[in-house]
Design a protein around this motif. Structure first.
Motif, short mmCIF file in Angstrom:
data_model
loop_
_atom_site.label_atom_id
_atom_site.label_comp_id
_atom_site.label_asym_id
_atom_site.label_seq_id
_atom_site.Cartn_x
_atom_site.Cartn_y
_atom_site.Cartn_z
N ASN A 121 73.20 -7.39 8.69
CA ASN A 121 73.10 -6.22 9.56
C ASN A 121 72.44 -5.06 8.81
N ILE A 122 71.38 -4.54 9.37
CA ILE A 122 70.65 -3.43 8.76
C ILE A 122 70.95 -2.18 9.58
N THR A 123 71.62 -1.20 8.99
CA THR A 123 72.07 -0.02 9.71
C THR A 123 71.39 1.25 9.17
N GLY A 124 71.63 2.36 9.89
CA GLY A 124 71.10 3.65 9.43
C GLY A 124 69.61 3.79 9.56
N LEU A 125 69.00 3.06 10.47
CA LEU A 125 67.55 3.11 10.64
C LEU A 125 67.14 4.32 11.49
N THR A 126 65.89 4.66 11.44
CA THR A 126 65.34 5.77 12.22
C THR A 126 64.68 5.22 13.47
N SER A 127 64.90 5.90 14.58
CA SER A 127 64.34 5.43 15.85
C SER A 127 62.82 5.46 15.82
N ASN A 128 62.24 4.57 16.63
CA ASN A 128 60.79 4.50 16.82
C ASN A 128 60.04 4.43 15.49
#
Length: 544
Positions: free
Chosen positions: A199-206
């Motif tokens: 699981n890869i979390t804390g990403l930035t949208s778009n």
């Protein structure tokens, strides 16, 4: 029997059937030519009838001995099996078992073969791994997929995903920290071949990300090919509705004070209330915790317009004039209880979120699908605002940026300041420092209207961490034993002792009204537990 030389005797046994014959010769049953009797012999065994050959078979890499044996029916035999250095062995056949280097057959009843297989121990090499396409992608989350296709002759102890917003060359046999990828998700354990997910979390949208799967054994790290994915666009979020309710001490709300999207005028200074509002989600889903928001207030300038013309908004805290109100229960950021009078937006589905007593807050309860509205419930109160004054409230993102749009702006007007003098009756004050020392004062209940003074505004004006009735300078004579004087407009200069009549712990209907207002103010700021603890340090006040 006959004797050879007096030490050895010869006898003949004639079997009548096949099988094992056990022979016991007791002493004194034979005599030699010199007249000597025999001594007792050890037990003798002889198999008559069938004997079966037991063969062996092996590959290179070790030895097995003897190479064969002839074994009477029903008997067992053993073989010694030794692998060469760098080899392991397995042995099977003839119903036997291996203990150490000795293989013992079961009872032999037919021709059989013992087979020894020697296997060279493989030298560990780098594992091989592939990277799969990302799945479950939303605004700030994705699932990375990898597959260990060869462990390199050794169970792997690490596996994971590295990722970045830039593409990078194959790292080679280096740890993730030494690769060009600054981010990783890693597992530690014992891993064989097969697919895995991270699981890869804390990403930035778009945003486009590049990732590689990797795995590790004692030889080192191997990485799969690079795969890219793009997170979902942040949805359009619009403040789409609100309604003001009276406050009750539960996750539900009290009476709706006005129609939906309608400003309310309060009738009492210091009133607590609940603001329930909706945020409409469009263009993409708002994933769980995908939106983090905060609430602000401002004096109204003209109208509470959606372009905020003339207003200067400030974050609401527990210390601002429009402040968060703390109810008895400690249920901040948990699921609100829906109410039949909750605000609506067209015919959209409403997804309930949390009860709020502080900034910041998010859609922590559930994802909000596009085309639906999320609902929050904020507990607020008029802490020390100006009377008969209108205020605007708005929701913004936690980073300080505005929402995509605003169709309505919540608004309320504070009460006209009224005299807080009491009527007839008395105020009872007990001095805790001197148990039993009480004074009951009567009063006609006169009182005059005034603005909030520094001894009644709920603010620590002189920075001594004491507010209003807890500040000695708000008491006659400058001590907490003196009468509390809420009309005193200084927290640094105490009011003079009253002349004539009562000199301390004085009651009265008029004073009682102001003290009651202070109690409500302090209760709203700090909560009931603080009030109880604080009052125990000075005075207990009740009204009769």
């Amino acid at each position: 029997f006959f004797a050879g030389n007096g030490n050895f005797y010869t006898f003949v046994v004639t079997a009548t059937t096949n099988g094992v014959v056990n022979i016991n010769i007791p002493a004194g049953v034979a005599i030699d030519y010199q007249g000597n009797l025999n001594t007792a012999s050890n037990q003798l065994s002889r198999t008559f009838g069938n004997e079966y050959p037991v063969y062996t078979s092996s590959n290179s890499g070790g030895t097995i001995s003897p190479v064969s044996a002839s074994v009477g029916q029903g008997l067992t035999t053993s073989f010694t099996v030794v692998p060469y250095s760098g080899y392991t062995m397995t042995v099977s056949g003839c119903g036997g078992s291996l203990v150490g280097n000795t293989y013992t057959t079961g009872a032999i009843v037919a021709i059989c073969t013992v087979t020894a297989t020697f296997t060279q121990i493989a030298t560990a090499v780098l594992p091989t791994v592939t990277t799969g396409a990302a799945t479950s992608i939303n605004m700030n989350f994705a699932t990375g997929n990898g597959n260990i296709t060869n462990i390199g002759n050794q169970v792997n102890s690490k596996r994971g995903i590295v990722y970045d917003t830039s593409s990078h060359a194959l790292p080679g046999n280096v740890a993730p920290a030494s690769s060009s990828y600054p981010n990783k998700v890693e597992e530690i354990g014992s891993f064989n071949t097969g697919a895995f997910t991270e699981n890869i979390t804390g990403l930035t949208s778009n945003t486009t990300y590049y990732m590689r799967a990797y795995s590790y054994n004692s030889v080192g790290y191997s990485y799969g090919g690079e795969v890219s994915f793009t997170t979902n666009i942040y949805p359009t979020v619009t403040l789409s509705g609100y309604r003001i309710f009276s406050n009750i001490n539960t996750l539900n709300v009290g009476t709706a004070l006005e129609a939906q999207n309608t400003a309310h005028v309060f009738s009492n200074s210091g009133d607590s209330f609940r603001l329930r509002f909706l945020l409409h989600i469009a263009n993409s889903n708002l994933s769980v915790n995908g939106g983090v928001f905060k609430i602000q207030y401002s004096l109204r300038s003209g109208t509470c317009d959606t372009s905020f013309t003339g207003e200067s908004y400030t974050d609401i805290t527990s210390d601002t004039p429009v402040a968060f109100y703390r109810n008895f229960f400690s249920n901040d950021q948990v699921l609100l209880t829906t109410n039949a009078n909750d605000p609506t937006h067209n015919s959209d589905t409403v997804v309930p979120q949390t009860y709020v007593e502080k900034n910041n807050f998010s859609n922590a309860i559930a994802t909000v699908p596009m085309g639906q509205d999320a609902e929050w419930d904020v507990s607020l109160f008029d802490k020390s605002v100006m009377d008969s004054t209108s205020y605007c409230v708005r929701i913004i993102k936690s980073d300080g940026s505005l929402l995509s749009g605003y169709t309505v702006i919540p608004e309320f007007t504070t009460a006209t300041y009224k005299s807080r003098g009491g009527g007839g009756g008395s105020m009872y004050i007990e001095n805790i420092a001197t148990p039993g020392g009480t004074t009951t004062g009567g009063g006609s209940g006169s009182g005059s209207g005034s603005y909030l003074t520094k001894c009644s505004d709920g603010i620590d004006n002189d920075g001594d961490n004491k507010i209003d009735a807890l500040d000695p300078e708000c008491h006659a004579g400058g001590t907490l034993q003196g009468a509390y004087v809420p009309s005193n407009d200084s927290e640094t200069v105490a009011p003079a002792l009253p002349t004539g009549g009562c000199t301390q712990n004085c009651g009265g209907g008029g004073g009682g009204g102001d003290l009651g207002y202070w109690i409500r103010t302090v209760y709203g700021i700090f909560g009931s537990q603080f009030l109880r603890n604080s009052m125990m340090g000075s005075v207990i006040v009740s009204f009769r």
